[in-house]
Design an enzyme around this catalytic site. Structure first.
Site, short mmCIF file in Angstrom:
data_model
loop_
_atom_site.label_atom_id
_atom_site.label_comp_id
_atom_site.label_asym_id
_atom_site.label_seq_id
_atom_site.Cartn_x
_atom_site.Cartn_y
_atom_site.Cartn_z
N LYS A 1 -18.99 13.55 26.56
CA LYS A 1 -17.58 13.69 26.25
C LYS A 1 -17.32 14.13 24.82
O LYS A 1 -17.82 13.94 23.98
CB LYS A 1 -16.79 12.36 26.59
CG LYS A 1 -17.15 11.85 27.89
CD LYS A 1 -16.54 12.47 29.18
CE LYS A 1 -17.01 11.98 30.57
NZ LYS A 1 -16.67 12.78 31.65
N SER B 1 -17.17 17.90 34.01
CA SER B 1 -16.15 17.22 33.23
C SER B 1 -16.12 17.98 31.76
O SER B 1 -15.07 17.90 31.30
CB SER B 1 -16.24 15.74 33.01
OG SER B 1 -17.59 15.70 31.97
#
Length: 172
Positions: free
Chosen positions: A82, A39
């Protein structure tokens, strides 16, 4: 016999002291994290080892662009890595699964100048006490576009630098 017990007692005592110091360091100051998953590519890859710190997440407001480690809002046993894309008050505009972040001032001027096409755009404001996070690999990332803004209480640490692999060591 007494010296053996004395040595064992000293070993246990020092082991407990070092275990407590290590726990407090990793819980309140910082720790090491091993990345897993695509990700955050191309910024971070699987098996990268990161140094994180926990002090600024407790005492300072988050900043756009920081890479954070947080508890997953969909699975509390899992941690996620993230990038912060939106902070409280920002307007997040989702268009075809891509995000455009606007500050509160930008949102007011844009709203005054023209109307948004509701069929094409979906916008959302980041509420107080929450942040909007996304992976750098937007094609392969479950993030705020999927579950919405996350509470600041889920943020555990901020990534300071990549330690491994050594040839890619850098401050983040």
């Amino acid at each position: 016999m007494v010296s053996i017990f004395s040595r064992v007692k000293d070993i246990v005592k020092y082991s407990m002291m070092y275990a407590c110091m290590t726990h407090c360091t990793f819980e309140y100051i910082g720790d090491f994290v091993v990345c897993n998953g695509p990700s955050m590519e191309p910024t971070l890859h699987s098996k990268n080892i990161l140094l994180t710190e926990r002090i600024t997440t407790r005492f300072h407001n988050p900043r756009r662009g920081d890479i954070i480690i947080a508890i997953s809002p969909t699975d509390p046993k899992q941690y996620i890595c993230k990038r912060i894309v939106g902070i409280p008050g920002d307007r997040i505009v989702l268009k075809n699964n891509t995000t455009d972040t606007k500050t509160e001032e930008d949102a007011l001027t844009a709203a005054a100048s023209k109307k948004q096409k509701l069929k094409e755009l979906q916008d959302e404001y980041v509420p107080r006490g929450c942040i909007w996070i996304e992976g750098d690999n937007s094609e392969n990332s479950a993030d705020s576009r999927y579950y919405g803004p996350i509470p600041l209480g889920l943020v555990k640490s901020r990534v300071v630098c990549r330690l491994w692999p050594i040839k890619e060591m850098c401050m983040l």
